[in-house]
Design a protein around this motif. Structure first.
Motif, PDB file in Angstrom:
ATOM      1  N   SER A   1      55.786  24.275   1.727  1.00  0.00           N
ATOM      2  CA  SER A   1      55.693  22.863   2.112  1.00  0.00           C
ATOM      3  C   SER A   1      54.258  22.409   2.337  1.00  0.00           C
ATOM      4  N   SER A   2      53.355  23.331   2.553  1.00  0.00           N
ATOM      5  CA  SER A   2      51.940  23.006   2.727  1.00  0.00           C
ATOM      6  C   SER A   2      51.164  23.056   1.417  1.00  0.00           C
ATOM      7  N   GLY A   3      51.862  23.388   0.351  1.00  0.00           N
ATOM      8  CA  GLY A   3      51.205  23.459  -0.946  1.00  0.00           C
ATOM      9  C   GLY A   3      50.581  24.803  -1.259  1.00  0.00           C
ATOM     10  N   ARG A   4      50.789  25.761  -0.380  1.00  0.00           N
ATOM     11  CA  ARG A   4      50.243  27.088  -0.629  1.00  0.00           C
ATOM     12  C   ARG A   4      51.183  27.861  -1.551  1.00  0.00           C
ATOM     13  N   SER A   5      50.587  28.650  -2.402  1.00  0.00           N
ATOM     14  CA  SER A   5      51.399  29.402  -3.342  1.00  0.00           C
ATOM     15  C   SER A   5      52.110  30.556  -2.627  1.00  0.00           C
ATOM     16  N   ILE A   6      53.309  30.825  -3.071  1.00  0.00           N
ATOM     17  CA  ILE A   6      54.104  31.934  -2.539  1.00  0.00           C
ATOM     18  C   ILE A   6      54.600  32.758  -3.714  1.00  0.00           C
ATOM     19  N   TYR A   7      54.761  34.041  -3.487  1.00  0.00           N
ATOM     20  CA  TYR A   7      55.119  34.957  -4.552  1.00  0.00           C
ATOM     21  C   TYR A   7      56.173  35.964  -4.086  1.00  0.00           C
TER      22      TYR A   7
END
Length: 113
Positions: free
Chosen positions: A52-58
């Motif tokens: 939701s903060s725009g950070r990438s997740i993997y």
């Protein structure tokens, strides 16, 4: 909304591929895009996306090897390095637009050992 994924193919273990996804159609408001994959006999799983903060997740299995990026609201990329046979799957891009979820047709990635 239509999603067109491309860039799949055959790669050797240790090689790289770059997937692209282009979205078209009526895209209004906040859209969230992500990459999923489905290996033969397995459930579809999230590979990479944004929180939701725009950070990438993997997914843990691809951390440090895959990189997700988006050039604009309607394009998404997945750089895949150090590929292994376990990465063999059909890769799908997904767009969550409000309550609706849209899927591309998928692009096959095959990694040979």
């Amino acid at each position: 909304v239509q999603l067109q994924a491309s860039g799949g193919g055959l790669a050797q273990a240790g090689g790289s591929l770059r997937l692209s996804c282009v979205a078209s159609g009526r895209i209004f408001g906040s859209a969230h895009m992500a990459w999923y994959r489905q290996a033969p006999g397995k459930q579809r799983e999230l590979v990479a996306g944004f929180d939701s903060s725009g950070r990438s997740i993997y997914a843990d299995s691809v951390k440090g090897r895959f990189t997700i990026s988006g050039a604009s609201i309607n394009s998404l990329y997945l750089q895949m390095n150090s590929l292994s046979p376990e990465d063999t799957a059909v890769y799908y891009c997904n767009m969550q637009l409000g309550p609706s979820s849209f899927w591309g047709q998928g692009t096959l990635v095959t990694v040979s050992s």
